[in-house]
Scaffold this active site. Structure first.
Site: not given
Ligand code: RB5
Length: 150
Positions: A8, A67, A133, A98, A65
């Site tokens: 994203d 995080t 596993h 694993h 994304c």
């Molecule tokens: C987008 O702003 C952000 O929320 C998305 O990239 C992600 O980090 C969500 O978990």
């Protein structure tokens, strides 16, 4: 080896370095999601890529994304997807050894390019160990078969 890469807008900063690295290593790469940094809802990318990986169109998937959290949560809703959100090389390797993860997720706002490539390599260069596993991974599939909607 065919790899699906999806992001994203939050993971977009890692797209070019990861794709360039994979191509340099000789992998076939297809990209999905925010290919120009435009705002994109991560569940759409996650489920599309995970479905293609589970269907066998790709050997594995790399999702990004902000995080790595949202995109991994969404990917793991796809039956047969085992997506590991990784931020250290030990976990990236163990995700394969694993957990037989067929996707990994990275955070474009939490890690830099170099660490991202280290994680990708650690994951791709590892091998599923099977044995006990495999029994545990099979239990995940059994749970899906008995409880998931589809
Ligand atoms: C987008 O702003 C952000 O929320 C998305 O990239 C992600 O980090 C969500 O978990």
């Amino acid at each position: 080896m065919k790899i699906a890469v999806g992001c994203d807008h939050g993971g977009y900063t890692l797209l070019e370095p990861v794709v360039a690295h994979l191509k340099e290593r000789g992998f076939d790469v297809d990209t999905f999601g925010s290919l120009d940094g435009s705002r994109t809802d991560y569940p759409d990318v996650a489920t599309l890529v995970a479905e293609r990986v589970v269907a066998g169109d790709y050997d594995c998937g790399i999702l990004m994304c902000g995080t790595g959290i949202g995109i991994s949560i969404a990917a793991n809703k796809v039956k047969g997807a085992r997506c590991a959100n990784v931020a250290d090389a030990y976990s990236a390797a163990k995700a394969r050894e694993h957990n037989n993860a067929n996707l990994i997720a990275l955070g474009g706002r939490t890690i830099g390019d170099e660490l991202a490539l280290t994680l990708v390599d650690a994951y791709l260069d590892a091998t599923f160990e099977g044995g006990r596993h495999a029994t545990r991974v099979a239990k995940i599939g059994q749970y899906e078969d008995h409880h998931a909607a589809r």
